[in-house]
Design a protein around this motif. Structure first.
Motif, PDB file in Angstrom:
ATOM      1  N   ALA A   1     -65.785   3.155 -20.768  1.00 13.13           N
ATOM      2  CA  ALA A   1     -65.871   2.807 -22.189  1.00 13.13           C
ATOM      3  C   ALA A   1     -66.152   4.047 -23.033  1.00 13.13           C
ATOM      4  CB  ALA A   1     -66.961   1.756 -22.407  1.00 13.13           C
TER       5      ALA A   1
ATOM      6  N   CYS B   1     -62.927   6.041 -23.433  1.00  9.57           N
ATOM      7  CA  CYS B   1     -62.036   5.448 -24.438  1.00  9.57           C
ATOM      8  C   CYS B   1     -62.541   5.738 -25.850  1.00  9.57           C
ATOM      9  CB  CYS B   1     -61.933   3.941 -24.218  1.00  9.57           C
ATOM     10  SG  CYS B   1     -61.080   3.460 -22.700  1.00  9.57           S
ATOM     11  N   GLN B   2     -63.870   5.651 -26.036  1.00 12.71           N
ATOM     12  CA  GLN B   2     -64.433   5.943 -27.348  1.00 12.71           C
ATOM     13  C   GLN B   2     -64.203   7.410 -27.740  1.00 12.71           C
ATOM     14  OE1 GLN B   2     -65.750   3.890 -29.553  1.00 12.71           O
ATOM     15  NE2 GLN B   2     -66.173   5.558 -30.992  1.00 12.71           N
TER      16      GLN B   2
ATOM     17  N   HIS C   1     -61.950  -0.243 -24.753  1.00 15.51           N
ATOM     18  CA  HIS C   1     -63.337   0.101 -25.053  1.00 15.51           C
ATOM     19  C   HIS C   1     -64.172  -1.143 -25.320  1.00 15.51           C
ATOM     20  CE1 HIS C   1     -66.582   0.866 -28.007  1.00 15.51           C
ATOM     21  NE2 HIS C   1     -66.854   1.879 -27.187  1.00 15.51           N
TER      22      HIS C   1
ATOM     23  N   LYS D   1     -67.077  -2.288 -22.729  1.00 16.51           N
ATOM     24  CA  LYS D   1     -68.439  -2.235 -23.255  1.00 16.51           C
ATOM     25  C   LYS D   1     -69.093  -3.614 -23.208  1.00 16.51           C
ATOM     26  CE  LYS D   1     -71.506   0.532 -25.163  1.00 16.51           C
ATOM     27  NZ  LYS D   1     -71.968   1.748 -24.461  1.00 16.51           N
TER      28      LYS D   1
END
Length: 234
Positions: free
Chosen positions: A105, A108-109, A202, A206
């Motif tokens: 996650a 991806c962020q 993401h 998350k």
């Protein structure tokens, strides 16, 4: 952990069934005067003279009922034991999968934040960098997801959705890092086109990370209720 094949309830049902069958046999083949006298007296009161036949009918019905009760109880015990085994296996998987989701996650962020400032000149460089990062990610395997499905189906589905979106982003990066004949503008457009899948990946990864944390806390509270009580309401 050693499994219990017979619970106290099952043993009690077996004991009752054994007693019924024993009394049934003694009534049909009377060898104990006290038992024979008891059934003869009951037969006289009820106006029945065929004591063995009457006892055989009642005993047969009772034996069938006890057998059904035992079978139902054993099925319930097997389902409970299977659920406990699934929870134990899922807990082991959840502990190992949780940090994987956190890293994925975060990756991806980071890519989303990079895409907000990327230009045509550095699109190829960004694609190569995140392609190498994605390739090194340690992601949950299919076997781990299958184990999670048995205990936490909603969490496993959320993880699968996130991984599927991240995989689509990986395909875009695979194309961009190969010898590419398109212009820098096309590279940038393709790179920015993965933004939706990045956000989907993401958000789901998350969310799954948080749900796993809650599930683990719940399992720990069930396994050690005295710790929760000692901690107090706050």
């Amino acid at each position: 952990m050693k499994e219990k094949f017979l619970s106290w309830g099952t043993l009690l049902c077996l004991a009752v069934l054994t007693c019924l069958l024993l009394v049934h046999a003694l009534a049909i083949f009377p060898g104990v005067p006290a038992i024979r006298w008891f059934f003869v007296t009951c037969a006289v009161v009820l106006g029945r003279l065929d004591v063995p036949a009457w006892v055989q009918a009642v005993g047969s019905v009772a034996a069938i009922g006890a057998a059904i009760a035992i079978a139902s109880w054993q099925r319930s015990e097997e389902r409970t034991a299977s659920h406990v085994r699934n929870l134990a296996a899922a807990r082991v998987v959840a502990v190992s999968v949780q940090p994987m989701l956190d890293v994925a996650a975060f990756t991806c962020q980071s890519m989303l934040e990079t895409l907000s400032t990327v230009t045509e000149h550095d699109a190829a460089t960004v694609a190569k960098f995140f392609h190498s990062v994605f390739a090194r990610l340690n992601l949950p395997s299919e076997d781990q997801l299958l184990r999670l499905v048995l205990a936490f189906p909603e969490i496993a589905e959320t993880i699968a959705t996130g991984l599927s979106a991240q995989k689509r982003v990986g395909h875009v990066l695979d194309v961009l890092v190969t010898p590419y004949e398109g212009s820098q503008t096309e590279q940038l457009r393709n790179l920015l086109g993965s933004e939706f899948n990045l956000k989907t990946a993401h958000d789901n990864l998350k969310k799954a990370h948080g749900l796993l944390a809650q599930a683990l806390c719940s399992l720990d509270a069930q396994a050690h209720p005295h710790r929760r009580a000692a901690a107090g309401p706050f």
